[in-house]
Design a protein around this motif. Structure first.
Motif, PDB file in Angstrom:
ATOM      1  N   TYR A  50       0.823  -1.199   0.000  1.00 30.55           N
ATOM      2  CA  TYR A  50       0.000   0.000   0.000  1.00 30.55           C
ATOM      3  C   TYR A  50       0.869   1.266   0.000  1.00 30.55           C
ATOM      4  O   TYR A  50       1.992   1.274   0.488  1.00 30.55           O
ATOM      5  CB  TYR A  50      -0.893   0.030   1.245  1.00 30.55           C
ATOM      6  CG  TYR A  50      -1.817  -1.157   1.363  1.00 30.55           C
ATOM      7  CD1 TYR A  50      -3.104  -1.124   0.835  1.00 30.55           C
ATOM      8  CD2 TYR A  50      -1.407  -2.322   2.012  1.00 30.55           C
ATOM      9  CE1 TYR A  50      -3.952  -2.216   0.944  1.00 30.55           C
ATOM     10  CE2 TYR A  50      -2.249  -3.421   2.121  1.00 30.55           C
ATOM     11  CZ  TYR A  50      -3.524  -3.358   1.582  1.00 30.55           C
ATOM     12  OH  TYR A  50      -4.365  -4.445   1.699  1.00 30.55           O
ATOM     13  N   HIS A  51       0.246   2.335  -0.511  1.00 29.02           N
ATOM     14  CA  HIS A  51       0.909   3.642  -0.470  1.00 29.02           C
ATOM     15  C   HIS A  51       0.860   4.253   0.921  1.00 29.02           C
ATOM     16  O   HIS A  51       1.801   4.927   1.344  1.00 29.02           O
ATOM     17  CB  HIS A  51       0.220   4.619  -1.440  1.00 29.02           C
ATOM     18  CG  HIS A  51       0.513   4.355  -2.888  1.00 29.02           C
ATOM     19  ND1 HIS A  51       1.774   4.139  -3.361  1.00 29.02           N
ATOM     20  CD2 HIS A  51      -0.320   4.300  -3.969  1.00 29.02           C
ATOM     21  CE1 HIS A  51       1.719   3.957  -4.680  1.00 29.02           C
ATOM     22  NE2 HIS A  51       0.459   4.048  -5.067  1.00 29.02           N
ATOM     23  N   PRO A  58      -4.263   0.177   6.298  1.00 32.65           N
ATOM     24  CA  PRO A  58      -3.632   0.645   5.068  1.00 32.65           C
ATOM     25  C   PRO A  58      -4.653   1.108   4.038  1.00 32.65           C
ATOM     26  O   PRO A  58      -5.834   0.767   4.115  1.00 32.65           O
ATOM     27  CB  PRO A  58      -2.907  -0.602   4.572  1.00 32.65           C
ATOM     28  CG  PRO A  58      -3.812  -1.721   4.983  1.00 32.65           C
ATOM     29  CD  PRO A  58      -4.380  -1.298   6.326  1.00 32.65           C
ATOM     30  N   SER A  59      -4.170   1.858   3.051  1.00 25.55           N
ATOM     31  CA  SER A  59      -5.002   2.263   1.914  1.00 25.55           C
ATOM     32  C   SER A  59      -4.095   2.504   0.721  1.00 25.55           C
ATOM     33  O   SER A  59      -2.899   2.695   0.850  1.00 25.55           O
ATOM     34  CB  SER A  59      -5.800   3.534   2.250  1.00 25.55           C
ATOM     35  OG  SER A  59      -4.922   4.613   2.523  1.00 25.55           O
ATOM     36  N   LYS A  61      -3.793   0.419  -2.204  1.00 26.67           N
ATOM     37  CA  LYS A  61      -3.117  -0.775  -2.710  1.00 26.67           C
ATOM     38  C   LYS A  61      -2.641  -0.538  -4.140  1.00 26.67           C
ATOM     39  O   LYS A  61      -3.395  -0.053  -4.982  1.00 26.67           O
ATOM     40  CB  LYS A  61      -4.078  -1.965  -2.670  1.00 26.67           C
ATOM     41  CG  LYS A  61      -3.538  -3.233  -3.311  1.00 26.67           C
ATOM     42  CD  LYS A  61      -4.601  -4.340  -3.309  1.00 26.67           C
ATOM     43  CE  LYS A  61      -4.117  -5.539  -4.105  1.00 26.67           C
ATOM     44  NZ  LYS A  61      -5.136  -6.623  -4.132  1.00 26.67           N
TER      45      LYS A  61
END
Length: 503
Positions: A50-51, A58-59, A61
């Protein structure tokens, strides 16, 4: 030393292309960072990368770990979220993004499947030589010296089997170390009549006196942009691949001793388009990494130098075709060979004078770059080998030279089961060089041996007959040689440069 601080992860959520991610939830989250990057060990399953990451998880992808499982993975920080711990990883020295801690191999000790020792009262095996890696509960690689073993050494004086148990925290492993029951295997007599040799030449001693065009402070060790061609006496060596200075975070990025991959090559092997080299961060260490490049996919001679700056799509392709072994015992790391499935290393001690000790042969899987099996061998109590090469899975050729004998001897060792049976196949009278410069590369192909010194390569038939002398003027150390088909591959130092020529 580990320390903690708060920060907004938007600023650190940098895309592989270098662009800061947008539209991220600005939740602050507690992060833990390391003053030195730690080495992480990949597990067997694939996970998303993820960024961004926040306290909720997380977010963004954007890729998968499947492209990077065999690269050198490092991290300087991780965060704890509602969805578990996430680590900010670097692969082969390039920043990638955030991945779940579940991706890593946690609480594991990986060791060779089997260890077989030649019977020899003058040698004891160090069980820690069989360790591939050790990890803690977060999947971070641990110094093998911290592992507990129930046998600090295993004597090879008497035949039999010893079970060695390893433990570190919750991690456990074991391996059977067997001493073979054959007194004759380690006491061979060589009687080959030496053939007339070459007139000795002077080869400079010590490290490289020169470098490639840009491998120097004046050019800031920048990448090479064009290849080389070195020719003499019918042999032309042309650049096939300039290697990266580091396949990891480098000097100024504070990598731990298990993490830094580079900058010094010692040996090479090429088979089926797979080029493997041993890479040391400290030339005096007996532990290092093997790095394999799939030359069938990596066509460019210069692009691999630029892993951290090439386009994202190109890097993903390159990373998928470069494999890095764990930090393992390789000895001097100059004597390599390979077959279709395995890499072989004779892990000798280059500072050990001729004596009765046994020597280790490592069989390393190409699939995951881990030690599969270890054997020890000994030709005789007065024949300690410093240079060897492998042809297939069951044959090793060894070069023995000692000034007191005034000759070079060539030995063929054939594996029968776990035994390595030796016979002397040839010898060459005299010395190839006049000033004691050490052998820097040894290869075998098409019935001939190739023996490399600094700026000099000698071609000798299997029985020791002198054939050809190739003299170059690179002023750079030869760091290993290999024959594959009709091609002789020669590695030069500063910068690490694989060359090849038709023989």
């Amino acid at each position: 030393m580990k320390k903690s601080f708060k920060f907004t992860l938007v600023a650190s959520a940098i895309l592989a292309s270098g662009v800061i991610a947008a539209g991220t939830n600005l939740n602050k989250v507690q992060a833990k960072t390391y003053s030195r990057a730690v080495t992480k060990v990949a597990g067997s399953k694939n996970y998303a990368i993820y960024h961004n990451v926040s306290k909720n998880g997380p977010s963004g992808k954007f890729t998968s770990t499947k492209y990077f499982k065999h690269g050198q993975i490092q991290s300087k920080s991780y965060v704890s979220t509602k969805k578990g711990n996430f680590w900010d990883i670097y692969v082969d020295g390039r920043h990638i993004g955030w991945v779940s801690q579940n991706f890593f191999a946690r609480n594991q000790i990986s060791v060779a499947k089997d260890v077989s020792l030649v019977k020899n009262a003058a040698y004891s095996f160090n069980p820690k030589d069989a360790i591939n890696y050790v990890t803690d509960g977060q999947g971070t690689a641990i110094d093998p010296n911290k592992v507990s073993v129930n046998h600090n050494s295993v004597s090879s004086a008497k035949s039999g089997s010893t079970k060695v148990n390893y433990s570190y925290g919750k991690a456990k492993a074991s391996v059977n170390v067997t001493v073979r029951n054959n007194d004759n295997e380690a006491n061979n007599v060589g009687n080959a009549v030496p053939k007339k040799g070459f007139k000795a030449v002077s080869a400079w001693k010590g490290g490289s006196k020169g470098s490639s065009r840009n491998w120097n402070a004046a050019h800031h060790y920048t990448s090479e942009t064009s290849g080389n061609s070195f020719s003499n006496n019918g042999l032309t060596l042309k650049t096939r691949l300039f290697q990266p200075r580091f396949v990891s975070l480098g000097y100024g990025q504070a990598a731990d001793k298990m993490g830094q991959v580079g900058v010094s090559p010692e040996g090479i092997t090429v088979n089926g388009g797979i080029f493997t080299t041993s890479m040391y961060s400290n030339p005096n260490s007996d532990h290092a990494h093997l790095v394999s490049y799939n030359l069938n996919h990596i066509k460019s001679t210069t692009a691999a130098q630029n892993l951290t700056t090439m386009s994202w799509s190109t890097f993903k392709s390159y990373a998928n075709n470069i494999k890095v072994s764990p930090y393992i015992k390789l000895g001097h790391g100059q004597s390599l060979g390979s077959s279709s499935k395995y890499i072989y290393v004779m892990a000798n001690d280059n500072k050990y004078n001729n004596g009765p000790k046994s020597e280790e042969i490592l069989q390393i899987r190409k699939s995951d770059m881990k030690i599969n099996k270890i054997w020890t061998f000994r030709i005789a109590e007065n024949r300690y080998i410093h240079n060897a090469t492998f042809v297939g899975d069951n044959t090793m050729y060894a070069l023995f030279h000692n000034g007191g004998y005034n000759k070079y001897e060539y030995w063929k060792l054939t594996r029968n089961g776990d035994e390595w049976d030796a016979e002397q196949v040839g010898a060459t009278q005299g010395s190839f060089v006049s000033n004691g410069s050490p052998v820097q590369g040894f290869a075998y192909g098409n019935g001939n041996f190739y023996i490399g010194f600094n700026d000099n390569i000698f071609k000798v038939s299997e029985n020791g007959t002198a054939k050809k002398h190739y003299k170059f003027n690179t002023r750079r150390e030869i760091e290993g040689m290999s024959v594959s088909g009709s091609q002789l591959y020669v590695e030069f130092a500063q910068r690490a440069e694989l060359t090849s020529g038709r023989i």
